[in-house]
Design a protein around this motif. Structure first.
Motif, PDB file in Angstrom:
ATOM      1  N   GLU A 134       0.830  -1.212   0.000  1.00 24.86           N
ATOM      2  CA  GLU A 134       0.000   0.000   0.000  1.00 24.86           C
ATOM      3  C   GLU A 134       0.864   1.261   0.000  1.00 24.86           C
ATOM      4  O   GLU A 134       0.576   2.217  -0.738  1.00 24.86           O
ATOM      5  CB  GLU A 134      -0.923   0.011   1.218  1.00 24.86           C
ATOM      6  N   ALA A 135       1.918   1.285   0.821  1.00 27.38           N
ATOM      7  CA  ALA A 135       2.801   2.449   0.875  1.00 27.38           C
ATOM      8  C   ALA A 135       3.494   2.665  -0.466  1.00 27.38           C
ATOM      9  O   ALA A 135       3.651   3.803  -0.936  1.00 27.38           O
ATOM     10  CB  ALA A 135       3.836   2.274   1.991  1.00 27.38           C
ATOM     11  N   THR A 136       3.889   1.569  -1.109  1.00 26.75           N
ATOM     12  CA  THR A 136       4.579   1.664  -2.398  1.00 26.75           C
ATOM     13  C   THR A 136       3.660   2.199  -3.488  1.00 26.75           C
ATOM     14  O   THR A 136       4.013   3.126  -4.231  1.00 26.75           O
ATOM     15  CB  THR A 136       5.124   0.286  -2.811  1.00 26.75           C
ATOM     16  N   THR A 137       2.466   1.621  -3.609  1.00 30.13           N
ATOM     17  CA  THR A 137       1.560   2.066  -4.670  1.00 30.13           C
ATOM     18  C   THR A 137       1.041   3.479  -4.413  1.00 30.13           C
ATOM     19  O   THR A 137       0.804   4.243  -5.354  1.00 30.13           O
ATOM     20  CB  THR A 137       0.381   1.090  -4.845  1.00 30.13           C
ATOM     21  N   ARG A 138       0.899   3.855  -3.138  1.00 29.09           N
ATOM     22  CA  ARG A 138       0.498   5.226  -2.811  1.00 29.09           C
ATOM     23  C   ARG A 138       1.589   6.210  -3.244  1.00 29.09           C
ATOM     24  O   ARG A 138       1.301   7.278  -3.801  1.00 29.09           O
ATOM     25  CB  ARG A 138       0.244   5.343  -1.309  1.00 29.09           C
ATOM     26  N   ALA A 139       2.855   5.831  -3.011  1.00 31.34           N
ATOM     27  CA  ALA A 139       3.971   6.695  -3.423  1.00 31.34           C
ATOM     28  C   ALA A 139       4.017   6.836  -4.938  1.00 31.34           C
ATOM     29  O   ALA A 139       4.292   7.919  -5.470  1.00 31.34           O
ATOM     30  CB  ALA A 139       5.286   6.127  -2.899  1.00 31.34           C
TER      31      ALA A 139
END
Length: 288
Positions: A134-139
């Motif tokens: 989630e953190a990666t795709t949000r970034a």
């Protein structure tokens, strides 16, 4: 390796700031790591690294072999092991920095890459995998990329199927798997005297890619093997990612053997039109 003119440097700086800001909003604290690292640390983290892929030299004062890092994850592992052995855990770190990868593909790729990244240390299971993805795709979205695909795999699937295969045979089979060459895989397996049922299952791995329907096909193909545990873990993660609309599209590739010796669980890549390589990638490496 190349220079960046003012407009390029400004654009790159803004991109880095956006991704780090997203990581920090998810609770990842920034650390800074040296550009050089002892080769032993990198090799313990990444496995044997081909000599031509890493720029090494002897540190004059100690005589130790050091290298320009090709990846920052082993450095974070070394940081935790030596500076924070007692935690607190789970620990969440983010970083930015250049890595050097001496690649020899025909396509032209920069050898010095500026990376931003995150490491979640001391947390396991579905919630941890979900948090990192989630953190990666949000970034990626905050950086301005809205059209991309999340590619999911699992390091435990091929590993469990090849667990009883001799170590001198295994690399040749992994190479054929990574090239998605089913005919060559079968030929090498038969030449090595592998059991016919195992050869069939390895060959079928290369057909197990697509959408959510892949999991049911995998359950039939890999019935009775220890790989089923990894299949069910990945199916649960896939369902959670779809429910949370984490990516515009999700594909599953159960024959993925990227960094076979490195990843022990979930693996993922963010793929998009243009670069010819993953925009972001990562996964679980509990052995590190």
């Amino acid at each position: 390796m190349r220079d960046f003119l003012p407009d390029e440097a400004r654009s790159q700086g803004e991109l880095v700031a956006k991704t780090l800001n997203t990581f920090e909003l998810y609770g990842f604290q920034q650390v800074s790591l040296p550009a050089f690292e002892y080769a032993e640390v990198l090799e313990r983290g990444l496995g044997p690294v081909e000599a031509a892929m890493m720029l090494r030299f002897v540190e004059p004062e100690t005589g130790e072999v050091v290298a320009l890092r090709p990846d920052m994850t082993p450095q974070v592992a070394r940081l935790v092991a030596t500076r924070l052995p007692d935690g607190p855990f789970p620990a969440r770190f983010c970083y930015r920095g250049s890595v050097l990868r001496r690649r020899h593909e025909r396509a032209r790729h920069d050898q010095q890459l500026l990376q931003t990244g995150i490491e979640l240390v001391g947390a396991g299971g579905l919630r941890a995998d979900l948090e990192v993805i989630e953190a990666t795709t949000r970034a990626v979205r905050d950086a301005g990329l809205s059209d991309f695909v999340l590619d999911l795999g699992h390091g435990g699937i091929a590993t469990s199927l090849l667990a009883e295969v001799d170590d001198d045979v295994k690399p040749r089979l992994v190479e054929a798997l990574s090239l998605k060459d089913q005919a060559e895989l079968v030929k090498r397996a038969e030449r090595a005297g592998l059991d016919a049922a195992l050869t069939k299952r390895l060959a079928e791995l290369l057909e197990l890619h697509g959408g959510v329907e892949v999991f049911e096909r995998a359950r039939r193909s890999l019935a009775g093997t220890s790989a089923l545990v990894a299949i069910e873990d990945l199916a649960e993660l896939h369902a959670a990612l779809e429910e949370g609309a984490v990516a515009p599209g999700i594909v599953v590739d159960l024959g993925e053997t990227r960094s076979f010796a490195y990843y022990t669980g979930t693996m993922f890549q963010v793929l998009a039109e243009g670069p010819g390589q993953a925009v972001a990638s990562g996964g679980r490496y509990d052995a590190l």
